[in-house]
Motif scaffolding. Structure first.
Motif, PDB file in Angstrom:
ATOM      1  N   VAL A  24      -9.674  15.673  45.025  1.00 26.28           N
ATOM      2  CA  VAL A  24     -10.843  16.385  44.555  1.00 26.28           C
ATOM      3  C   VAL A  24     -11.337  16.937  46.057  1.00 26.28           C
ATOM      4  O   VAL A  24     -10.841  15.932  47.251  1.00 26.28           O
ATOM      5  CB  VAL A  24     -12.036  14.217  44.454  1.00 26.28           C
ATOM      6  N   ASP A  25     -11.198  17.909  46.198  1.00 23.06           N
ATOM      7  CA  ASP A  25     -11.326  18.274  47.345  1.00 23.06           C
ATOM      8  C   ASP A  25     -12.555  18.046  48.565  1.00 23.06           C
ATOM      9  O   ASP A  25     -12.337  17.752  50.087  1.00 23.06           O
ATOM     10  CB  ASP A  25     -12.145  19.965  47.670  1.00 23.06           C
ATOM     11  N   ALA A  26     -13.526  17.033  47.803  1.00 21.80           N
ATOM     12  CA  ALA A  26     -14.470  16.543  49.602  1.00 21.80           C
ATOM     13  C   ALA A  26     -14.183  15.809  49.222  1.00 21.80           C
ATOM     14  O   ALA A  26     -14.058  15.574  51.171  1.00 21.80           O
ATOM     15  CB  ALA A  26     -15.929  16.335  47.968  1.00 21.80           C
ATOM     16  N   ILE A  27     -13.961  14.872  48.815  1.00 20.28           N
ATOM     17  CA  ILE A  27     -12.958  13.866  49.356  1.00 20.28           C
ATOM     18  C   ILE A  27     -11.729  13.901  50.327  1.00 20.28           C
ATOM     19  O   ILE A  27     -11.888  13.474  51.444  1.00 20.28           O
ATOM     20  CB  ILE A  27     -12.847  12.828  48.390  1.00 20.28           C
ATOM     21  N   ALA A  28     -10.830  14.810  50.503  1.00 22.97           N
ATOM     22  CA  ALA A  28     -10.371  15.554  51.935  1.00 22.97           C
ATOM     23  C   ALA A  28     -10.653  16.380  52.674  1.00 22.97           C
ATOM     24  O   ALA A  28     -10.103  15.880  53.842  1.00 22.97           O
ATOM     25  CB  ALA A  28      -9.378  16.538  51.184  1.00 22.97           C
ATOM     26  N   ARG A  29     -11.951  16.853  52.322  1.00 22.21           N
ATOM     27  CA  ARG A  29     -12.188  17.365  53.602  1.00 22.21           C
ATOM     28  C   ARG A  29     -13.175  15.489  54.716  1.00 22.21           C
ATOM     29  O   ARG A  29     -13.035  15.928  55.301  1.00 22.21           O
ATOM     30  CB  ARG A  29     -13.441  17.947  52.722  1.00 22.21           C
ATOM     31  N   GLY A  30     -13.542  14.834  53.534  1.00 30.84           N
ATOM     32  CA  GLY A  30     -13.908  13.882  54.560  1.00 30.84           C
ATOM     33  C   GLY A  30     -12.542  13.421  55.453  1.00 30.84           C
ATOM     34  O   GLY A  30     -13.159  13.456  56.472  1.00 30.84           O
ATOM     35  N   PHE A  31     -11.907  13.206  54.976  1.00 32.23           N
ATOM     36  CA  PHE A  31     -10.521  12.081  55.378  1.00 32.23           C
ATOM     37  C   PHE A  31     -10.032  13.685  56.869  1.00 32.23           C
ATOM     38  O   PHE A  31      -9.419  13.536  57.407  1.00 32.23           O
ATOM     39  CB  PHE A  31      -9.760  12.354  54.519  1.00 32.23           C
ATOM     40  N   GLN A  32     -10.297  14.960  56.639  1.00 30.14           N
ATOM     41  CA  GLN A  32     -10.222  15.896  57.483  1.00 30.14           C
ATOM     42  C   GLN A  32     -11.210  15.384  58.911  1.00 30.14           C
ATOM     43  O   GLN A  32     -10.509  16.148  59.333  1.00 30.14           O
ATOM     44  CB  GLN A  32      -9.950  17.691  56.746  1.00 30.14           C
ATOM     45  N   VAL A  33     -12.423  15.563  58.547  1.00 32.50           N
ATOM     46  CA  VAL A  33     -13.653  14.802  59.747  1.00 32.50           C
ATOM     47  C   VAL A  33     -13.062  13.985  60.636  1.00 32.50           C
ATOM     48  O   VAL A  33     -13.030  13.555  61.577  1.00 32.50           O
ATOM     49  CB  VAL A  33     -14.676  15.106  58.880  1.00 32.50           C
ATOM     50  N   LEU A  34     -12.619  12.948  59.475  1.00 31.10           N
ATOM     51  CA  LEU A  34     -11.610  11.833  60.419  1.00 31.10           C
ATOM     52  C   LEU A  34     -10.859  11.615  60.790  1.00 31.10           C
ATOM     53  O   LEU A  34     -10.533  11.016  62.012  1.00 31.10           O
ATOM     54  CB  LEU A  34     -12.216  10.688  59.220  1.00 31.10           C
ATOM     55  N   SER A  35      -9.905  12.596  60.741  1.00 30.22           N
ATOM     56  CA  SER A  35      -8.253  12.874  61.551  1.00 30.22           C
ATOM     57  C   SER A  35      -8.520  13.830  62.204  1.00 30.22           C
ATOM     58  O   SER A  35      -8.311  13.749  63.384  1.00 30.22           O
ATOM     59  CB  SER A  35      -7.675  13.546  60.056  1.00 30.22           C
ATOM     60  N   ALA A  36     -10.156  14.700  62.918  1.00 32.63           N
ATOM     61  CA  ALA A  36     -10.266  14.929  63.984  1.00 32.63           C
ATOM     62  C   ALA A  36     -10.798  14.318  65.482  1.00 32.63           C
ATOM     63  O   ALA A  36     -10.591  14.990  65.977  1.00 32.63           O
ATOM     64  CB  ALA A  36     -11.809  16.014  63.896  1.00 32.63           C
ATOM     65  N   PHE A  37      -9.887  13.262  64.441  1.00 35.94           N
ATOM     66  CA  PHE A  37     -10.787  11.854  66.343  1.00 35.94           C
ATOM     67  C   PHE A  37      -9.023  11.778  66.373  1.00 35.94           C
ATOM     68  O   PHE A  37      -8.995  10.974  67.212  1.00 35.94           O
ATOM     69  CB  PHE A  37     -11.523  10.832  65.357  1.00 35.94           C
TER      70      PHE A  37
END
Length: 268
Positions: A24-37
């Motif tokens: 699920v690409d959308a979930i992966a992108r959500g974790f990419q955002v969290l990982s930005a921190f």
């Protein structure tokens, strides 16, 4: 004992599997955002999150809005950007509460802290780094040494060298080849041959010693923790002050205790 400035040590990015219909690409992108921190020194703006995550700003705006609504991101009180939200701690608690290895290590680590009187930690291996999962402070405790989730590299830490020592030598050399061998201090070894010599010594001794390679004034001893198949999954650490210990006396005092503790947890 004080922290020195540390290079940021983010986890190695995981590439999405090719042609996977269940991914699920959308979930992966959500974790990419969290990982930005990871490694951030303060609140991040939408533009900074986009740059650090590699996503477009419009996508980041939608994801940040959703994560904020769910409690996983929050606005900085001074309105300087976004910060991780409180609900992320629920997931950290779930990991510790439900992981059987941590449940087994906890009483062992508490006893080791009582026996040594020094700081003791348990870390788990994540590719090129160790992530601290349990930490018990000594009388000299300091802020960063109390934080669960702090990560350190394999190549210049006592626990990391101990983990490398229980891998086949070619595998350990391959891990070093993939590592960014940057100096954390003036005493950090970055030459692969010199590092492998320490790995070989740890293989002989059953433990590794590191002095001031990450934290000024600190000496640390690491012993690998093995799974049932004999593979290193992490390490037990004992850390003290060089104002009180030299390498020889530290090893004589604590290596037998740490090795006994680790030996009772895994594959021996």
């Amino acid at each position: 004992m004080n922290d020195i400035t540390r290079p940021v040590l983010p986890p190695v990015p995981i590439a999405p599997p090719p042609d996977d219909p269940l991914f699920v690409d959308a979930i992966a992108r959500g974790f990419q955002v969290l990982s930005a921190f990871h490694g951030a020194s303060g609140p991040l703006s939408l533009g900074e999150i986009a740059a650090r995550s590699g996503l477009g700003k419009s996508a980041v705006q939608r994801i940040v809005h959703t994560l904020r609504h769910q409690g996983y991101l929050r606005r900085d009180p001074r309105d300087r950007g976004y910060l991780p939200g409180l609900r992320l701690l629920d997931h950290a608690l779930d990991y510790q509460r439900l992981d059987p290895q941590i449940a087994r290590v906890l009483p062992v680590l508490m006893e080791l802290r009582r026996e040594t009187g020094e700081r003791v930690d348990f870390s788990l291996r994540d590719d090129l780094r160790l992530v601290y999962a349990l930490r018990f402070q000594s009388k000299r405790g300091f802020y960063s040494a109390s934080l669960i989730g702090t990560s350190v590299p394999l190549y210049c830490t006592a626990g990391g060298l101990a983990v490398l020592s229980r891998l086949p030598r070619p595998e350990a050399e391959a891990l070093l080849a993939r590592s960014s061998l940057v100096p954390y201090s003036q005493r950090t070894l970055t030459d692969p041959q010199a590092i492998m010599a320490r790995v070989d010594q740890a293989r002989t001794d059953g433990f590794a010693i590191a002095q001031e390679e990450i934290v000024a004034g600190e000496i640390a001893l690491g012993v690998p923790v093995l799974d049932e198949g004999g593979q290193p999954i992490g390490a037990i650490h004992v850390a003290g002050s060089l104002s009180e210990w030299d390498a020889g006396s530290f090893a004589r005092s604590f290596a037998p205790l740490a090795m006994t503790a680790a030996g009772g947890l895994g594959g021996g």
